[in-house]
Design a protein around this motif. Structure first.
Motif, mmCIF file in Angstrom:
data_model
loop_
_atom_site.group_PDB
_atom_site.id
_atom_site.type_symbol
_atom_site.label_atom_id
_atom_site.label_comp_id
_atom_site.label_asym_id
_atom_site.label_seq_id
_atom_site.Cartn_x
_atom_site.Cartn_y
_atom_site.Cartn_z
ATOM 1 N N GLU A 31 -47.189 116.918 -30.506
ATOM 2 C CA GLU A 31 -48.495 116.064 -29.486
ATOM 3 C C GLU A 31 -49.851 116.553 -29.308
ATOM 4 O OE1 GLU A 31 -48.906 112.777 -29.003
ATOM 5 O OE2 GLU A 31 -46.905 112.765 -30.383
ATOM 6 N N ARG A 32 -49.837 118.489 -29.157
ATOM 7 C CA ARG A 32 -50.843 119.281 -28.468
ATOM 8 C C ARG A 32 -51.210 119.717 -29.881
ATOM 9 N NH1 ARG A 32 -48.501 122.897 -23.587
ATOM 10 N NH2 ARG A 32 -50.498 123.613 -24.240
ATOM 11 N N SER A 34 -50.818 119.748 -33.616
ATOM 12 C CA SER A 34 -50.805 119.901 -34.826
ATOM 13 C C SER A 34 -52.072 118.853 -35.047
ATOM 14 C CB SER A 34 -49.660 118.237 -34.476
ATOM 15 O OG SER A 34 -49.924 117.235 -36.098
ATOM 16 N N LYS A 37 -53.046 115.365 -36.264
ATOM 17 C CA LYS A 37 -53.374 114.023 -34.899
ATOM 18 C C LYS A 37 -54.151 114.455 -34.514
ATOM 19 C CE LYS A 37 -48.023 113.579 -34.648
ATOM 20 N NZ LYS A 37 -46.862 113.832 -33.203
ATOM 21 N N SER A 40 -55.149 115.360 -31.007
ATOM 22 C CA SER A 40 -54.137 117.397 -30.366
ATOM 23 C C SER A 40 -55.107 118.181 -30.302
ATOM 24 C CB SER A 40 -52.984 117.715 -31.156
ATOM 25 O OG SER A 40 -54.214 118.398 -32.217
ATOM 26 N N GLU A 41 -54.423 119.249 -28.933
ATOM 27 C CA GLU A 41 -55.765 119.975 -28.655
ATOM 28 C C GLU A 41 -56.178 121.033 -29.785
ATOM 29 O OE1 GLU A 41 -56.083 123.997 -25.868
ATOM 30 O OE2 GLU A 41 -54.520 122.778 -26.230
#
Length: 239
Positions: A31-32, A34, A37, A40-41
């Motif tokens: 989640e962070r 990728s 996405k 995401s960060e």
């Protein structure tokens, strides 16, 4: 994360909560970090929505590793390729799975095998780890034995020409596969990917890294291995 992950723990006193923590961490990483996405960060930083001083300590560590390998390879390994957004996946995979292995150790696990898409971190062996043939899916090049440490392979067989030589912007084609054994999966995976990006010159470069042992198949189908690479063992049961 885009790859299958399996875990085996042979310590009777380690509960299922340790495995749950491993997979929760890997989902968090996905989640962070990728680049696929939008929220995401990594994606937000790549678009300029986050300043450098707003980044998490984890992402700062990952970006520092990316820069270290970019410099060490003369730009062959680069998380910022022209025409593409920030993509630190080549570092994130090994780094995150190594962190997962450390979570297992913190939970008391001493004998375990964590396999992430063919890249493996083990403890309390001996474990047998197979190195896939770069051209024949159901065959192995070798099976090595490892007690504590990590093994990572970079190749074209799963995702095609996905590793780019940052110096040219073209797919790296000088090697068929590179396998690296090191103390941590952070290093083994990064060195294997960086060496593959460098092409034929990457074998000597990887072999020169302290604590790294290398098994490579070049484009001419020659097998090259360092003297300290674990010798092949016979028998079934490869991870």
């Amino acid at each position: 994360m885009g790859f299958p992950v399996s875990l085996r723990v042979d310590d009777a006193g380690v509960t299922g909560a340790a495995g749950d923590a491993v997979f929760a961490w890997l989902r968090e990483v996905d989640e962070r970090f990728s680049p696929f996405k939008p929220g995401s960060e990594v994606s937000r930083y790549g678009r300029g929505e986050l300043a450098a001083d707003q980044l998490s300590a984890d992402l700062v560590e990952v970006l520092d590793l990316c820069e270290r390998y970019r410099v060490a390879t003369g730009g062959a390994f680069d998380a910022r390729l022209p025409g593409r957004g920030l993509d630190p996946c080549a570092i994130v995979k090994g780094w995150s799975v190594q962190r997962a292995a450390e979570l297992l150790r913190d939970a008391g696990a001493r004998r375990f095998c964590l396999n992430a898409g063919g890249d493996v971190a083990v403890g309390g062996g001996p474990w047998r780890v197979g190195v896939r043939h770069p051209e024949v899916a159901d065959k192995l090049c070798t099976v090595l034995e490892l007690t504590d440490g990590a093994v990572a392979t970079s190749a074209r067989y799963e995702r095609g020409d996905h590793i780019i030589d940052g110096r040219t912007g073209a797919p790296a084609t000088g090697l068929l596969s590179v396998t690296v054994v090191a103390a941590t999966l952070t290093e083994a995976d990064a060195v294997a990917t960086a060496a593959f990006a460098m092409g034929a010159d990457g074998i000597a470069w990887a072999a020169g890294r302290a604590g790294c042992e290398v098994y490579a198949v070049d484009a001419g189908r020659r097998v090259l291995r360092t003297a300290g690479f674990p010798p092949a063992v016979s028998g079934a049961g490869a991870a």
